[in-house]
Design an enzyme around this catalytic site. Structure first.
Site, PDB file in Angstrom:
ATOM      1  N   LYS A   1      -4.684   2.445   0.264  1.00 32.02           N
ATOM      2  CA  LYS A   1      -5.897   3.077   0.759  1.00 32.02           C
ATOM      3  C   LYS A   1      -5.575   4.475   1.256  1.00 32.02           C
ATOM      4  O   LYS A   1      -4.591   4.674   1.963  1.00 32.02           O
ATOM      5  CB  LYS A   1      -6.524   2.255   1.889  1.00 32.02           C
TER       6      LYS A   1
ATOM      7  N   ASP B   1       0.842  -1.195   0.000  1.00 32.35           N
ATOM      8  CA  ASP B   1       0.000   0.000   0.000  1.00 32.35           C
ATOM      9  C   ASP B   1       0.875   1.242   0.000  1.00 32.35           C
ATOM     10  O   ASP B   1       2.095   1.167  -0.076  1.00 32.35           O
ATOM     11  CB  ASP B   1      -0.974  -0.004   1.183  1.00 32.35           C
TER      12      ASP B   1
ATOM     13  N   MET C   1      -2.473   8.479  11.971  1.00 28.79           N
ATOM     14  CA  MET C   1      -3.465   8.916  10.972  1.00 28.79           C
ATOM     15  C   MET C   1      -4.315  10.079  11.493  1.00 28.79           C
ATOM     16  O   MET C   1      -5.534  10.094  11.329  1.00 28.79           O
ATOM     17  CB  MET C   1      -4.365   7.731  10.572  1.00 28.79           C
TER      18      MET C   1
END
Length: 459
Positions: free
Chosen positions: A271, A249, A384
């Site tokens: 993602k 990813d 995040m």
């Protein structure tokens, strides 16, 4: 790459060497070791080179270089100390599309000589592209210690059994898996220990007891760390080198992906927030389907698979389908990024505990137990949290965290693009207001951030 590494078969081939000094002598030894048919052109040559040419019955032309000397040469080496002559040789070779090496002058060369580790038939070459031959030789010296002379015997054993193995297994994938088992197990250890006959016996037994059946697939969840390839574990690198398929990813650095087996299939399943190339459920099933095809699959995950990496969800699906799997821990972003930023997550004078939380939950909310995150002597790390940073600051202050609590945001931590922004809970949104920040990021809140100015070492 400035130069593409290739290995040339010069056995019995015409090679022209121009020069008669000590440098030409070194090149002559190397070329003769490859069984080249050597011709040397020079007005004069030193005694050692003359003796070498006589011993190997080489052709010596006592003359200044002329383009007619090229004849049918497959390779030309210019080893003179005259730049004009070297340029002339280079130009003549290029016009005829003949590979040419001008010693210590990569600009005039179309091929270069690497530093060589000779374990024939195993040959390892190290090159700096002509920019630092000394560094290449130092690297060769390091590799020499890692490659015992027994590797030559191991390669010869593989050669002896190559046709038998090819006849026994119906496809290349089965053969590759068999050889990996041989070359990474007890058989190779027997060879390296000097017990070739025992190794040969064990190899034959293994071949006789191995059925020609479709290979069983397996999945490896590999923590790729926060970005710096040097932070990979040995086990991670080994599995990356033997996988048939690699799923990765956007959190996995390109330099890490390049360490995977070169001929492995690579599938991007990245993602972003509200933008998934593949939904997680589809990734889970893709891992299952690839393994059922007999593939060995590496699922590369930034940081650690079990810390906000959704690794638990993936192996749940694998377990439900009876797929064999391994989990390779990685250095999680909190540990790696904090260390590279010079911010210890715990410190006797500032923080006696640390807490990892995610900056957004499954429904994209930031509904966290804020009261629990406000505690004296605690460092809080948000994964995040870039999008929700203003809310994080606001909620912590509302629940009792001092507005002047130190705070850091680390962008692309542990990589050459790392940037660290420090401020306070009250001021960080304003500090970042006019900045363009690229994910991945990590947020650290706590008194330990004060130590960055003193302890920062990376940038």
């Amino acid at each position: 790459m400035d130069f593409l590494p290739l290995f040339h078969n010069l056995q019995g081939q015409d090679v022209l060497l121009v020069g008669g000094g000590s440098i030409a002598l070194r090149k002559a030894r190397l070329l003769l070791a490859s069984s080249a048919k050597l011709t040397v052109v020079a007005p004069c040559i030193n005694e050692e080179l003359k003796a070498l040419l006589t011993k190997h019955q080489c052709h010596y032309i006592q003359a200044h270089y002329h383009e007619s000397h090229i004849a049918n040469s497959l390779l030309i080496v210019a080893a003179t100390n005259d730049l004009l002559v070297n340029q002339h040789i280079s130009n003549d070779a290029r016009l005829r599309r003949i590979p040419v090496n001008v010693v210590d002058n990569p600009t005039l060369s179309t091929v270069i000589f690497p530093a060589i580790i000779d374990r024939s038939p195993i040959i390892v070459a190290v090159s700096s592209g002509g920019k630092s031959p000394v560094l290449a030789r130092l690297l060769r010296a390091k590799l020499e210690t890692l490659l015992p002379s027994g590797y030559a015997k191991l390669a010869k054993l593989a050669e002896k059994f190559r046709d038998k193995v090819k006849q026994h297994f119906s496809n290349t994938e089965q053969r590759r898996i068999f050889w990996e088992k041989v070359l990474q197990g007890s058989i190779s250890e027997q060879v390296l220990a000097g017990r070739e006959s025992q190794a040969e016996k064990e190899l034959q037994q293994l071949l006789d007891n191995t059925q020609d059946q479709p290979p069983k697939g397996e999945v490896y969840l590999v923590g790729a760390g926060p970005g710096d390839p040097d932070l990979l574990t040995f086990r991670a690198l080994r599995l990356m080198q033997q996988a048939d398929v690699v799923l990765y990813d956007r959190l996995v650095a390109p330099e890490i992906i390049d360490l995977c087996r070169r001929d492995a299939d690579r599938i991007y399943v990245g993602k972003k927030r509200n933008n998934h190339t593949l939904p997680q459920d589809d990734i889970n099933l893709l891992l299952v389907n690839l393994a059922k095809q007999g593939k060995r699959v590496v699922r590369l995950k930034g940081g650690d698979p079990f810390i906000f990496g959704r690794g638990g969800e993936e192996i749940e699906t694998l377990a439900d389908h009876n797929i064999a799997f391994q989990v390779v821990p990685g250095i999680t972003a909190a540990s790696g990024c904090a260390a590279y930023a010079g911010i210890p997550l715990t410190h006797r004078d500032y923080a006696q505990s640390v807490r990892f939380v995610t900056g957004h939950l499954k429904d994209n909310s930031i509904d966290l137990p804020w009261q629990e995150l406000v505690a004296k002597g605690q460092t809080v790390v948000f994964y995040m949290g870039l999008i929700g940073l203003p809310t994080i600051c606001q909620q912590l202050i509302q629940h009792g965290q001092a507005p002047d609590t130190p705070m850091a945001l680390i962008e692309q931590g542990t990589t050459q693009s790392q940037r660290v922004f420090t401020s306070t809970l009250a001021n960080m949104p304003e500090t970042l207001a006019n900045k363009t920040i690229q994910a991945p990021t990590l947020i650290i809140v706590g008194e330990v951030v004060k130590l960055r100015d003193k302890l920062a070492w990376f940038n």
